[in-house]
Motif scaffolding. Structure first.
Motif, PDB file in Angstrom:
ATOM      1  N   ILE A   1      48.178  69.878  -2.883  1.00  0.00           N
ATOM      2  CA  ILE A   1      48.553  68.821  -3.812  1.00  0.00           C
ATOM      3  C   ILE A   1      48.846  69.391  -5.197  1.00  0.00           C
ATOM      4  O   ILE A   1      49.758  68.927  -5.881  1.00  0.00           O
TER       5      ILE A   1
ATOM      6  N   LYS B   1      43.487  70.219  -1.798  1.00  0.00           N
ATOM      7  CA  LYS B   1      43.676  70.258  -3.249  1.00  0.00           C
ATOM      8  C   LYS B   1      44.714  71.295  -3.654  1.00  0.00           C
ATOM      9  O   LYS B   1      45.504  71.066  -4.562  1.00  0.00           O
TER      10      LYS B   1
ATOM     11  N   TYR C   1      43.850  65.971   4.867  1.00  0.00           N
ATOM     12  CA  TYR C   1      43.982  64.729   4.090  1.00  0.00           C
ATOM     13  C   TYR C   1      42.814  63.782   4.374  1.00  0.00           C
ATOM     14  O   TYR C   1      42.184  63.265   3.453  1.00  0.00           O
TER      15      TYR C   1
ATOM     16  N   ASP D   1      46.114  61.055  -5.668  1.00  0.00           N
ATOM     17  CA  ASP D   1      46.103  62.522  -5.765  1.00  0.00           C
ATOM     18  C   ASP D   1      45.938  62.965  -7.213  1.00  0.00           C
ATOM     19  O   ASP D   1      45.189  63.894  -7.507  1.00  0.00           O
TER      20      ASP D   1
END
Length: 173
Positions: free
Chosen positions: A8, A5, A30, A138
């Motif tokens: 991203i 997280k 991932y 995402d």
């Protein structure tokens, strides 16, 4: 070491520009994130779409998803794809020439429908499709509250399509 997280979030802030990741454990992060996401979706099965008031973009994309294929539909899919790829968000209202009429962002469910439409596109290649679908997943899953605002069937279908396209790319001759 950062988790998925965090990586991203940084990439989204930069609109995925110059965000190539060279960490060895990125694939592991991932995969674990997607597995956890699948479990959350199964646990919290929301079937309804929580949309904002007067969300014309949601209505337009949902209608595109439900209608049969034609050239006009393909053109609109490409326009929404382009808008999302450039800005990583869609607005609630666009005029006929696809210029924004509102500053507010569209509902979370809109992105799930957009991902499914992009998969249906006949013009985009598999790399363009997976690139956009990864960004959509995402974006939707970055904030845990957003996961519960969209239809779990659409989100889980989008995740399955993501896996399918990745397998096609990996095992292509």
């Amino acid at each position: 070491m950062k988790n998925y997280k965090d990586l991203i979030t940084i990439s989204l802030k930069k609109n995925y520009r110059n965000s190539t990741n060279f960490q060895k454990n990125f694939i592991i992060l991932y995969k674990s994130h997607r597995n956890n996401l699948s479990k959350k979706i199964i646990i919290k099965q929301t079937v309804n779409n929580k949309i904002k008031k007067n969300d014309l973009t949601f209505n337009q994309i949902k209608d595109l998803y439900e209608n049969k294929y034609n050239k006009n539909k393909e053109r609109k899919i490409l326009l929404f794809h382009k808008k999302f790829e450039v800005n990583l968000k869609l607005k609630k209202k666009y005029n006929t020439s696809f210029k924004k009429l509102s500053e507010k962002e569209t509902s979370t469910s809109t992105y799930c429908y957009l991902g499914l439409l992009i998969y249906q596109s006949r013009i985009l290649n598999k790399f363009q499709k997976i690139n956009c679908i990864l960004k959509i997943i995402d974006k939707v899953t970055l904030n845990e509250k957003d996961i519960y605002k969209c239809n779990y069937l659409l989100l889980s279908k989008l995740i399955l399509l993501e896996k399918l396209i990745i397998k096609k790319i990996m095992y292509a001759n």
